[in-house]
Design a protein around this motif. Structure first.
Motif, PDB file in Angstrom:
ATOM      1  N   GLU A 269       0.798  -1.152  -0.007  1.00 20.69           N
ATOM      2  CA  GLU A 269      -0.040   0.283   0.147  1.00 20.69           C
ATOM      3  C   GLU A 269       0.928   1.128   0.000  1.00 20.69           C
ATOM      4  O   GLU A 269       1.956   1.210   0.636  1.00 20.69           O
ATOM      5  CB  GLU A 269      -0.744   0.015   1.458  1.00 20.69           C
TER       6      GLU A 269
ATOM      7  N   GLY B 237       2.922   4.426   0.852  1.00 20.69           N
ATOM      8  CA  GLY B 237       3.191   4.864   2.409  1.00 20.69           C
ATOM      9  C   GLY B 237       3.514   3.617   3.193  1.00 20.69           C
ATOM     10  O   GLY B 237       3.927   4.066   4.438  1.00 20.69           O
ATOM     11  N   ALA B 238       3.097   2.574   2.879  1.00 20.46           N
ATOM     12  CA  ALA B 238       3.253   1.466   4.268  1.00 20.46           C
ATOM     13  C   ALA B 238       5.029   1.191   4.371  1.00 20.46           C
ATOM     14  O   ALA B 238       5.639   1.488   3.556  1.00 20.46           O
ATOM     15  CB  ALA B 238       2.633   0.179   3.618  1.00 20.46           C
TER      16      ALA B 238
ATOM     17  N   GLN C  51      10.257   2.039   2.892  1.00 24.89           N
ATOM     18  CA  GLN C  51       8.843   2.884   2.831  1.00 24.89           C
ATOM     19  C   GLN C  51       8.393   2.750   1.346  1.00 24.89           C
ATOM     20  O   GLN C  51       9.019   3.007   0.482  1.00 24.89           O
ATOM     21  CB  GLN C  51       9.142   4.154   3.397  1.00 24.89           C
TER      22      GLN C  51
ATOM     23  N   ALA D 148       3.140  -2.430   7.525  1.00 23.56           N
ATOM     24  CA  ALA D 148       2.397  -1.768   8.756  1.00 23.56           C
ATOM     25  C   ALA D 148       1.415  -0.923   8.083  1.00 23.56           C
ATOM     26  O   ALA D 148       1.756   0.177   7.431  1.00 23.56           O
ATOM     27  CB  ALA D 148       3.264  -1.202   9.447  1.00 23.56           C
ATOM     28  N   LEU D 149       0.200  -0.861   8.031  1.00 27.39           N
ATOM     29  CA  LEU D 149      -0.927  -0.300   7.423  1.00 27.39           C
ATOM     30  C   LEU D 149      -1.623   0.566   8.541  1.00 27.39           C
ATOM     31  O   LEU D 149      -2.004   0.039   9.619  1.00 27.39           O
ATOM     32  CB  LEU D 149      -1.832  -0.986   6.574  1.00 27.39           C
ATOM     33  N   LYS D 150      -1.925   1.788   8.409  1.00 29.71           N
ATOM     34  CA  LYS D 150      -2.572   2.736   9.356  1.00 29.71           C
ATOM     35  C   LYS D 150      -4.118   2.118   9.407  1.00 29.71           C
ATOM     36  O   LYS D 150      -4.557   2.032  10.550  1.00 29.71           O
ATOM     37  CB  LYS D 150      -2.658   4.231   8.860  1.00 29.71           C
ATOM     38  N   GLU D 151      -4.869   1.681   8.560  1.00 28.98           N
ATOM     39  CA  GLU D 151      -6.013   1.239   8.816  1.00 28.98           C
ATOM     40  C   GLU D 151      -6.163   0.134   9.267  1.00 28.98           C
ATOM     41  O   GLU D 151      -6.906  -0.133   9.942  1.00 28.98           O
ATOM     42  CB  GLU D 151      -6.854   1.655   7.272  1.00 28.98           C
ATOM     43  N   THR D 152      -5.348  -1.015   8.785  1.00 30.32           N
ATOM     44  CA  THR D 152      -5.838  -2.509   9.058  1.00 30.32           C
ATOM     45  C   THR D 152      -4.637  -3.184   9.782  1.00 30.32           C
ATOM     46  O   THR D 152      -4.637  -4.145  10.122  1.00 30.32           O
ATOM     47  CB  THR D 152      -5.714  -3.296   7.661  1.00 30.32           C
ATOM     48  N   GLY D 153      -3.681  -2.342  10.269  1.00 26.02           N
ATOM     49  CA  GLY D 153      -2.408  -2.851  11.077  1.00 26.02           C
ATOM     50  C   GLY D 153      -1.375  -3.733  10.152  1.00 26.02           C
ATOM     51  O   GLY D 153      -1.106  -3.245   9.026  1.00 26.02           O
TER      52      GLY D 153
END
Length: 246
Positions: A2, A4-5, A20, A46-51
């Motif tokens: 994703e 930015g991940a 990154q 590591a994603l902000k929305e789904t962990g």
């Protein structure tokens, strides 16, 4: 990944590299691995929305053999569908045609892949009987699916055909045709049934299944009816990977 991940490359429980992803989701990571050791690599993002999301596939980097002219480590991709050699040792375009992997597709055809000189033909034989030919791509890779091969042991021969229909290089490999069950698991995991491919060793299977190559004796013991010498296993053989303690 994703966009930015933060992508981590792990080997076991150790994070050995990170990168990154940019705004298109692309990333590149450079890392070093110990000389003479194998590495099982896996990705997590590591994603902000789904962990944290972890890849289901693994990349296995085998050590360069010190007593050979091997120029690069062999790299194997282990997915839920198949185990594939994605980087053989040596140059991307070899001096002669190569046979890098043997597997079976969903309809039971034998799938052969390798490398050669772009534009030439890879003509494939099983015990002197031609089973197909295909043009080598501009990237130097070729892949052929062959049907109608009965169960049994064969000698596969790949002739690289150049101009004027002349053979410019050749490679041979023993091959045992099997018909593995449709529900058989793929990958070098405990409880799996695996199809031996060129470059596979009992040490490689044990490293992925048990975490250490020295445990190859468990696989040897479970398949004694097919293996006379632990150093001699044949492409196309189907082995059971026993669970620890079985």
């Amino acid at each position: 990944a994703e966009p930015g991940a933060l992508v981590n490359i792990t080997s076991g429980d150790e994070v050995i590299g990170s990168a990154q992803a940019d705004n298109r989701g692309d990333f590149v990571a450079f890392l070093s691995t110990p000389v003479g050791q194998s590495r099982n690599l896996q990705l997590s993002a590591a994603l902000k929305e789904t962990g944290v999301v972890t890849s289901q596939d693994q990349v296995i980097v085998l050590p360069v053999q010190e007593d050979t002219q091997q120029a690069a480590p062999v790299v194997v991709l282990a997915t839920q569908e198949a185990v594939t050699v994605i980087q053989p040792s040596g140059l991307s375009v070899p001096d002669q045609v190569s046979l890098d992997s043997i597997s079976y597709n969903a309809v039971g055809e034998v799938v052969l892949s390798g490398r050669g000189h772009p534009g030439n033909l890879a003509r494939v034989y099983a015990d002197q009987n031609i089973i197909g030919e295909i043009q080598i791509s501009q990237s130097g890779a070729w892949q052929l699916s062959a049907s109608g091969i009965d169960a049994g042991r064969y000698v596969l021969r790949i002739d690289e055909i150049g101009v004027d229909d002349m053979v410019v290089s050749r490679v041979e490999s023993p091959f045992q045709r099997e018909f593995p069950e449709a529900e058989a698991m793929s990958g070098f995991a405990q409880g799996a049934r695996v199809i031996v491919q060129p470059g596979n060793t009992l040490w490689l299977m044990a490293t992925q299944a048990y975490g250490e190559g020295d445990s190859y004796t468990q696989i040897f013991a479970a398949n004694r009816d097919q293996i006379r010498d632990p150093d001699l296993i044949y492409p196309g053989q189907v082995f059971s990977i026993p669970r620890t303690g079985e």
